[in-house]
Write an enzyme that holds these catalytic residues in place. Structure first.
Site, short mmCIF file in Angstrom:
data_model
loop_
_atom_site.label_atom_id
_atom_site.label_comp_id
_atom_site.label_asym_id
_atom_site.label_seq_id
_atom_site.Cartn_x
_atom_site.Cartn_y
_atom_site.Cartn_z
N HIS A 303 0.83 -1.21 0.00
CA HIS A 303 0.00 0.00 0.00
C HIS A 303 0.85 1.25 0.00
O HIS A 303 0.50 2.27 -0.61
CB HIS A 303 -0.93 -0.02 1.22
CG HIS A 303 -1.95 1.06 1.25
ND1 HIS A 303 -1.88 2.14 2.10
CD2 HIS A 303 -3.09 1.24 0.53
CE1 HIS A 303 -2.92 2.93 1.92
NE2 HIS A 303 -3.67 2.40 0.97
N CYS A 304 2.00 1.20 0.67
CA CYS A 304 2.88 2.37 0.76
C CYS A 304 3.46 2.76 -0.60
O CYS A 304 3.84 3.91 -0.82
CB CYS A 304 4.03 2.09 1.72
SG CYS A 304 3.55 1.66 3.39
N LEU A 305 3.57 1.79 -1.52
CA LEU A 305 4.24 2.02 -2.79
C LEU A 305 3.34 2.63 -3.86
O LEU A 305 3.84 3.11 -4.88
CB LEU A 305 4.78 0.70 -3.33
CG LEU A 305 5.99 0.11 -2.62
CD1 LEU A 305 6.26 -1.29 -3.15
CD2 LEU A 305 7.20 0.99 -2.80
#
Length: 333
Positions: A303-305
């Site tokens: 999700h962070c990417l």
């Protein structure tokens, strides 16, 4: 390989815009994508110099203005209030908006730019947001907007993100020293009224007390329409430690694409439990595990990417890496 694997799954069903820091990196990325059998023809490369790969936090957040037009919200990025080198990354939303031909808005409250990372909140699109007190309200450590109160944040969420009802959780998970409590490692909306929340069942684990408190807060919470949210539990993997450091491994750091959900996995027995729980929550999407050992070593995950771009007024996705990133088309959020 992990970046390529993410794009291999997403680019078959949605357009991808991959942010690369230079033409040299673009050439390297194309070679890796080819080796990984990823459909690179469906990927648009945007050359924007960046210093990090965590697009969720530093990249464009898409919204709709009063006339229903897609707009890029450029919240200020200060590297989680921790690192000094962030000027190139802070420019990313404006450059992405320019490349897309979209209007840009820089959220302000009382004349001050708002500092906010994409991983610090989660929304359901109908007036509710998730956030943690540790990340947004702790004034002693990595403050984002010094002097802000709970009410200041709630007014900002209402005005700029259409979410007047904020469900406040307490602390994030161990190992999350970079972001200091991002909510996308502990609880996520999976639809308008259902929240997937992490639970640690080992009472001796450092995450146990914080995750139990968060779960109890959600059980007593109310959504914007006055109803109680439906709560579904996700397991936690066994502690992941490298060089004596606990890493922020969590199944909540998944990404919802147009026809599939990409879930971080850790070669852990709990992988299959998490994948099964999310498969039941997303019966209309294929749930795919992405091995995230290398990602959590960098203190982030799937999700962070990536960052989704809603299809309103056009479809597309966004991505970055001094190397790679991605986002989705039909979903708004």
């Amino acid at each position: 390989w992990v970046f390529a694997d993410i794009l291999r799954h997403l680019a078959t069903t949605e357009p991808i815009r991959l942010i690369v820091s230079s033409p040299v990196v673009a050439a390297q990325a194309r070679e890796i994508l080819s080796k990984a059998d990823a459909p690179s023809a469906a990927i648009e490369f945007l050359t924007i110099p960046v210093g990090r790969c965590w697009l969720r936090d530093m990249g464009p957040i898409f919204g709709l203005d009063a006339e229903g037009r897609k707009t890029v919200l450029h919240f200020q990025f200060t590297a989680w209030g921790k690192y000094k080198a962030y000027r190139r990354d802070e420019r990313l939303p404006a450059l992405a908006a320019e490349s897309r031909g979209l209007p840009l808005a820089r959220p302000e409250v009382q004349g001050r730019r708002v500092v906010l990372e994409g991983g610090a909140f989660d929304v359901n699109g109908v007036g509710d947001a998730l956030a943690t007190e540790e990340c947004l309200l702790d004034e002693s450590f990595q403050p984002r907007n010094p002097g802000w109160t709970r009410g200041d944040y709630e007014r900002m969420f209402a005005e700029w993100l259409g979410a007047p009802n904020v469900l406040w959780l307490g602390r994030g998970i161990a190992g999350d020293e970079d972001t200091h409590g991002h909510v996308d490692d502990i609880a996520r909306f999976v639809n308008r009224r259902t929240i997937a929340v992490c639970r640690e069942k080992n009472a001796a684990d450092v995450n146990y007390a914080a995750l139990e408190e968060n779960r109890e807060r959600l059980r007593g919470a109310r959504l914007a329409d006055g109803s109680r949210p439906d709560i579904v539990e996700l397991p936690m993997p066994a502690p992941k430690v490298f060089a004596g450091r606990r890493l922020p491994a969590s199944y909540a750091n998944f990404y919802i694409g147009n026809d599939r959900v990409l879930v971080p996995t850790f070669n852990d027995p709990a992988d299959r439990i998490a994948l099964g729980a999310l498969a039941e929550l997303f019966p209309d999407r294929e749930v795919v595990g992405i091995h995230a050992g290398d990602l959590v070593l960098g203190l982030g995950a799937v999700h962070c990417l990536v960052h989704e771009e809603p299809a309103a007024a056009g479809a597309g996705a966004a991505a970055a890496n001094g190397g790679a990133h991605g986002a989705s088309a039909r979903r708004s959020g």
